[in-house]
Write an enzyme that holds these catalytic residues in place. Structure first.
Site, PDB file in Angstrom:
ATOM      1  N   HIS A 161     -16.780 -90.156  14.437  1.00  0.00           N
ATOM      2  CA  HIS A 161     -17.029 -88.993  13.335  1.00  0.00           C
ATOM      3  C   HIS A 161     -17.509 -90.061  12.462  1.00  0.00           C
ATOM      4  O   HIS A 161     -16.983 -90.912  12.111  1.00  0.00           O
ATOM      5  CB  HIS A 161     -15.904 -88.330  13.113  1.00  0.00           C
ATOM      6  CG  HIS A 161     -15.999 -87.565  11.927  1.00  0.00           C
ATOM      7  ND1 HIS A 161     -16.924 -86.622  11.576  1.00  0.00           N
ATOM      8  CD2 HIS A 161     -15.042 -87.848  10.642  1.00  0.00           C
ATOM      9  CE1 HIS A 161     -16.709 -86.422  10.456  1.00  0.00           C
ATOM     10  NE2 HIS A 161     -15.628 -86.623   9.902  1.00  0.00           N
ATOM     11  N   CYS A 206     -13.284 -81.604  10.823  1.00  0.00           N
ATOM     12  CA  CYS A 206     -14.084 -82.811  11.540  1.00  0.00           C
ATOM     13  C   CYS A 206     -13.787 -83.181  12.823  1.00  0.00           C
ATOM     14  O   CYS A 206     -14.717 -83.806  13.551  1.00  0.00           O
ATOM     15  CB  CYS A 206     -13.917 -83.977  10.764  1.00  0.00           C
ATOM     16  SG  CYS A 206     -14.461 -83.836   8.963  1.00  0.00           S
ATOM     17  N   ASN A 262     -21.128 -87.228   5.698  1.00  0.00           N
ATOM     18  CA  ASN A 262     -20.191 -86.210   6.826  1.00  0.00           C
ATOM     19  C   ASN A 262     -20.543 -84.900   6.900  1.00  0.00           C
ATOM     20  O   ASN A 262     -20.368 -84.056   6.068  1.00  0.00           O
ATOM     21  CB  ASN A 262     -18.786 -86.499   6.003  1.00  0.00           C
ATOM     22  CG  ASN A 262     -17.650 -85.996   6.801  1.00  0.00           C
ATOM     23  OD1 ASN A 262     -17.842 -85.358   7.914  1.00  0.00           O
ATOM     24  ND2 ASN A 262     -16.389 -86.225   6.410  1.00  0.00           N
TER      25      ASN A 262
HETATM   26  N1  ACO Z   1     -18.491 -92.253  -7.882  1.00  0.00           N
HETATM   27  C1  ACO Z   1     -18.095 -93.343  -8.685  1.00  0.00           C
HETATM   28  N2  ACO Z   1     -16.816 -93.286  -8.736  1.00  0.00           N
HETATM   29  C2  ACO Z   1     -15.923 -92.806  -7.934  1.00  0.00           C
HETATM   30  C3  ACO Z   1     -16.491 -91.764  -7.264  1.00  0.00           C
HETATM   31  C4  ACO Z   1     -17.975 -91.390  -7.008  1.00  0.00           C
HETATM   32  N3  ACO Z   1     -18.716 -90.539  -6.458  1.00  0.00           N
HETATM   33  N4  ACO Z   1     -15.501 -90.967  -6.534  1.00  0.00           N
HETATM   34  C5  ACO Z   1     -14.403 -91.800  -6.922  1.00  0.00           C
HETATM   35  N5  ACO Z   1     -14.607 -92.569  -7.711  1.00  0.00           N
HETATM   36  C6  ACO Z   1     -13.634 -93.513  -8.555  1.00  0.00           C
HETATM   37  C7  ACO Z   1     -12.405 -92.964  -8.653  1.00  0.00           C
HETATM   38  O1  ACO Z   1     -12.171 -91.926  -9.750  1.00  0.00           O
HETATM   39  C8  ACO Z   1     -11.406 -94.149  -8.812  1.00  0.00           C
HETATM   40  O2  ACO Z   1     -11.370 -94.545  -9.830  1.00  0.00           O
HETATM   41  P1  ACO Z   1     -10.195 -95.167 -10.692  1.00  0.00           P
HETATM   42  O3  ACO Z   1      -9.941 -96.516  -9.845  1.00  0.00           O
HETATM   43  O4  ACO Z   1     -10.616 -95.679 -12.136  1.00  0.00           O
HETATM   44  O5  ACO Z   1      -9.203 -94.130 -10.716  1.00  0.00           O
HETATM   45  C9  ACO Z   1     -12.153 -95.232  -7.858  1.00  0.00           C
HETATM   46  O6  ACO Z   1     -13.653 -94.523  -7.760  1.00  0.00           O
HETATM   47  C10 ACO Z   1     -11.611 -95.192  -6.450  1.00  0.00           C
HETATM   48  O7  ACO Z   1     -11.306 -93.999  -5.658  1.00  0.00           O
HETATM   49  P2  ACO Z   1     -10.738 -93.932  -4.456  1.00  0.00           P
HETATM   50  O8  ACO Z   1     -10.642 -92.482  -4.246  1.00  0.00           O
HETATM   51  O9  ACO Z   1      -9.402 -94.653  -4.345  1.00  0.00           O
HETATM   52  O10 ACO Z   1     -11.925 -94.397  -3.434  1.00  0.00           O
HETATM   53  P3  ACO Z   1     -11.818 -94.934  -2.013  1.00  0.00           P
HETATM   54  O11 ACO Z   1     -12.266 -96.374  -2.116  1.00  0.00           O
HETATM   55  O12 ACO Z   1     -10.705 -94.384  -1.192  1.00  0.00           O
HETATM   56  O13 ACO Z   1     -13.050 -94.093  -1.365  1.00  0.00           O
HETATM   57  C11 ACO Z   1     -13.479 -92.099  -0.331  1.00  0.00           C
HETATM   58  C12 ACO Z   1     -13.019 -92.784  -1.612  1.00  0.00           C
HETATM   59  C13 ACO Z   1     -14.792 -92.449  -0.072  1.00  0.00           C
HETATM   60  C14 ACO Z   1     -13.117 -90.644  -0.395  1.00  0.00           C
HETATM   61  C15 ACO Z   1     -12.595 -92.647   0.947  1.00  0.00           C
HETATM   62  O14 ACO Z   1     -11.141 -92.578   0.582  1.00  0.00           O
HETATM   63  C16 ACO Z   1     -12.913 -92.292   2.258  1.00  0.00           C
HETATM   64  O15 ACO Z   1     -13.594 -92.081   2.988  1.00  0.00           O
HETATM   65  N6  ACO Z   1     -11.797 -91.065   2.751  1.00  0.00           N
HETATM   66  C17 ACO Z   1     -11.695 -90.826   3.956  1.00  0.00           C
HETATM   67  C18 ACO Z   1     -12.458 -89.528   4.084  1.00  0.00           C
HETATM   68  C19 ACO Z   1     -12.211 -88.862   5.692  1.00  0.00           C
HETATM   69  O16 ACO Z   1     -11.988 -89.529   6.436  1.00  0.00           O
HETATM   70  N7  ACO Z   1     -11.861 -87.717   5.644  1.00  0.00           N
HETATM   71  C20 ACO Z   1     -11.796 -86.890   7.108  1.00  0.00           C
HETATM   72  C21 ACO Z   1     -12.996 -86.087   7.254  1.00  0.00           C
HETATM   73  S1  ACO Z   1     -13.252 -84.770   6.216  1.00  0.00           S
HETATM   74  C22 ACO Z   1     -13.043 -83.261   6.846  1.00  0.00           C
HETATM   75  O17 ACO Z   1     -12.105 -83.201   7.780  1.00  0.00           O
HETATM   76  C23 ACO Z   1     -13.383 -82.022   6.005  1.00  0.00           C
END
Ligand code: ACO
Length: 327
Positions: free
Chosen positions: A254, A114, A284
């Site tokens: 980003h 990214c 993304n």
């Molecule tokens: N729909 C419903 N529930 C979901 C989903 C979904 N699509 N995905 C995960 N959940 C659930 C999980 O199972 C979890 O349930 P639990 O509490 O019962 O275990 C709950 O939601 C919370 O999951 P988290 O992973 O803790 O959610 P979070 O608030 O962290 O959001 C996300 C996830 C959106 C991926 C976030 O962490 C994020 O944006 N991370 C950074 C991404 C990023 O910047 N990446 C870098 C660039 S990518 C690259 O370089 C290719």
């Protein structure tokens, strides 16, 4: 006055096919509410059958060249930042060179996930400032949809396809790229990876069965590092260039997650009308997200000559990068 580089034209392209959160509700156990609240994403674009990364590059590049009033034959270099190229070899940049008819351009790919566009911008800046290149095309492009596990709700809701391009040329005077800053922490490589298909795990029936050819991400761990790192990065970049956050006309982050974007903007006390946001429409798009957002703000007339524009990215590697531009 020392030679600098400047962006002389931008262009972008996103496939026509829209995949909404409601469409995703029918594929996996998720909801529009969860995706919108946790990420800010409402829809993303997905390529049609047969459409490749170089096809997206081509559309974005044609627009950037037109904006810079250049023809493909004028280019002496093409850099494509991508982690989802047409094939492992040759480079997507080589295929783009052929499609464009940019016969005089040396062409290669660069992968910093990214952060790819900003790593590419830093390389481009060096080529221009040393005089080794005069007219350089930099493209960030991804077809993420072909590398997503559509059964994994934690990743399949996040990504989209698209491309953004910029023509980089020499500049003298006040306008131009003021600084670029690149970072990597390889000890956290497994936070976001696509483990299959390389020399460590070459493709076999087992790697396919084990779903190793799809993007895997430790989302929550990545989120925490991203927020902490980006807040520090933007403050340091402005400080190093003696620019106060209040002088910033536009932040172009980003587009991974609206919560990360908002946290970074808040750290700089920037109102959201001075932040480029399109994660709601494209999700993304990895290395394409910054050049698409840049092209949008340029075409909407939201930045003008003399403005300070700050670009920042965070991604797999882990990598993170910034660029400060006097437009
Ligand atoms: N729909 C419903 N529930 C979901 C989903 C979904 N699509 N995905 C995960 N959940 C659930 C999980 O199972 C979890 O349930 P639990 O509490 O019962 O275990 C709950 O939601 C919370 O999951 P988290 O992973 O803790 O959610 P979070 O608030 O962290 O959001 C996300 C996830 C959106 C991926 C976030 O962490 C994020 O944006 N991370 C950074 C991404 C990023 O910047 N990446 C870098 C660039 S990518 C690259 O370089 C290719």
């Amino acid at each position: 006055m020392p030679l600098k580089s400047r962006i002389s034209g931008t262009g972008s392209y996103a496939p026509e096919n829209v995949l909404s959160n409601l469409d995703l509700e029918k594929k996996v156990d998720t909801s529009d509410e969860w995706i919108t609240e946790r990420t800010g994403i409402r829809e993303r674009r997905i390529v049609k059958k047969g459409q490749t990364t170089s096809d997206l590059c081509l559309e974005a590049s044609k627009k950037a060249l037109e904006a810079a009033s250049l023809a493909p034959k004028d280019l002496d270099m093409i850099i494509v930042a991508t982690m989802s190229g047409d094939m492992p070899m040759p480079s997507t940049a080589a295929i783009l060179q052929k499609k464009l008819g940019a016969k005089h351009a040396a062409a290669f790919d660069l992968n910093a996930a990214c952060s790819g566009f900003l790593f590419g911008l830093s390389v481009a800046d060096k080529f221009i400032r040393t005089g080794a290149s005069q007219k350089l095309l930099l493209v960030g492009a991804e077809v993420n949809s072909r590398f997503i596990d559509w059964k994994d709700r934690s990743t399949c809701v996040l990504f989209g396809d698209g491309a953004g391009a910029a023509v980089i040329e020499p500049a003298r005077g006040k306008s131009g790229i003021m600084s670029t800053e690149l970072h990597t922490d390889g000890s956290l490589w497994d936070y976001i990876c696509l483990p299959g298909g390389g020399s460590q795990h070459p493709p076999t029936a087992k790697t396919v069965r084990d779903r190793m050819h799809f993007i895997r991400m430790k989302g929550n761990e990545t989120f925490k590092v991203a927020v902490r790192t980006l807040e520090k990065l933007v403050v340091n970049t402005l400080k190093a260039n003696n620019v106060d956050p209040s002088q910033l006309a536009m932040l172009i982050p980003h587009q991974a997650n609206l919560r990360i974007i908002t946290a970074t903007a808040q750290r700089l006390k920037l109102p959201m009308n001075r932040v480029a946001v399109n994660v709601d429409r494209y999700g993304n798009t990895s290395s394409a997200s910054i050049p698409i957002a840049l092209d949008e703000v340029v075409r909407e007339g939201r930045i003008k000559t003399g403005d300070y524009v700050l670009l920042e990215a965070f991604g797999s590697g882990l990598t993170w990068a910034s660029a400060l531009i006097r437009w």
